[in-house]
Design a protein around this motif. Structure first.
Motif, PDB file in Angstrom:
ATOM      1  N   SER A  79       3.761  -5.553   2.202  1.00 56.01           N
ATOM      2  CA  SER A  79       3.268  -6.466   3.379  1.00 56.01           C
ATOM      3  C   SER A  79       4.339  -7.403   3.969  1.00 56.01           C
ATOM      4  N   ASN A  82      -2.074  -4.355   8.593  1.00 58.99           N
ATOM      5  CA  ASN A  82      -2.513  -5.532   7.597  1.00 58.99           C
ATOM      6  C   ASN A  82      -3.642  -5.987   7.959  1.00 58.99           C
ATOM      7  N   ARG A 123       4.806   0.884   1.484  1.00 59.59           N
ATOM      8  CA  ARG A 123       5.145  -0.069   2.423  1.00 59.59           C
ATOM      9  C   ARG A 123       4.483  -1.508   1.898  1.00 59.59           C
ATOM     10  N   ARG A 126       1.369   0.803   8.216  1.00 61.44           N
ATOM     11  CA  ARG A 126       0.368  -0.101   7.729  1.00 61.44           C
ATOM     12  C   ARG A 126      -0.234  -1.076   8.961  1.00 61.44           C
ATOM     13  N   MET A 131       0.861  -1.252   0.208  1.00 60.82           N
ATOM     14  CA  MET A 131      -0.031  -0.129  -0.007  1.00 60.82           C
ATOM     15  C   MET A 131       0.962   1.321  -0.185  1.00 60.82           C
ATOM     16  N   ALA A 171      -3.099   0.684  -3.714  1.00 57.71           N
ATOM     17  CA  ALA A 171      -2.850  -0.735  -3.349  1.00 57.71           C
ATOM     18  C   ALA A 171      -2.628  -1.434  -4.475  1.00 57.71           C
ATOM     19  N   CYS A 229      -4.428   7.209  -2.353  1.00 60.21           N
ATOM     20  CA  CYS A 229      -4.073   5.889  -1.712  1.00 60.21           C
ATOM     21  C   CYS A 229      -3.873   4.824  -2.943  1.00 60.21           C
ATOM     22  N   ASN A 267      -6.445  -4.031   6.778  1.00 62.09           N
ATOM     23  CA  ASN A 267      -6.526  -3.477   5.442  1.00 62.09           C
ATOM     24  C   ASN A 267      -6.205  -1.818   5.278  1.00 62.09           C
ATOM     25  N   SER A 268      -5.538  -1.453   6.014  1.00 57.12           N
ATOM     26  CA  SER A 268      -5.591  -0.008   6.067  1.00 57.12           C
ATOM     27  C   SER A 268      -4.043   0.548   6.074  1.00 57.12           C
ATOM     28  N   VAL A 269      -3.873   1.715   5.623  1.00 62.05           N
ATOM     29  CA  VAL A 269      -2.659   2.390   5.666  1.00 62.05           C
ATOM     30  C   VAL A 269      -2.734   4.012   6.067  1.00 62.05           C
TER      31      VAL A 269
END
Length: 117
Positions: free
Chosen positions: A53, A73, A51, A71, A34, A97, A95, A76-78
């Motif tokens: 995963s 994980n 960044r 992040r 993300m 992904a 944003c 599911n957010s940044v």
């Protein structure tokens, strides 16, 4: 369908801070990375921070040391913590992904950050 929703933009004085948030739709899985991009008026889209995963991180030269990408994980957010903001940071921030084995790009609609001098 993948949806990325940003929030947190606004108007701030130079030297101030803002925190941007981006949440991917709950059904999304296999997010490889993300990132945040930005585009200032009359300029090209540029990478601000990314960044992966697996923990890899990279910043643009002019944001390194001032911005931090975070992040979550599990959610599911940044987030993008922006400190010591400068007028030249004024831009629409997007944003991004990368999802799936082919690292397909998905984008949010953007949030405006304006830094007054």
């Amino acid at each position: 369908q993948v949806q990325l929703v940003e929030s947190g933009g606004g108007l701030v004085q130079a030297g101030g801070s803002l925190r941007l948030s981006c949440v991917a739709s709950a059904s999304v899985s296999d997010i490889k990375a993300m990132a945040w991009y930005r585009q200032a008026p009359g300029k090209e889209l540029e990478l601000v921070a990314i960044r992966t995963s697996t923990g890899g991180v990279n910043y643009s030269d002019d944001t390194k040391g001032r911005f931090t990408i975070i992040r979550d994980n599990a959610e599911n957010s940044v987030y993008l913590q922006m400190n010591s903001l400068k007028p030249e940071d004024t831009a629409a921030y997007y944003c991004n992904a990368n999802i799936g084995a082919r690292w397909e790009h998905y984008w949010g609609r953007g949030t405006q950050v304006t830094v007054s001098g």
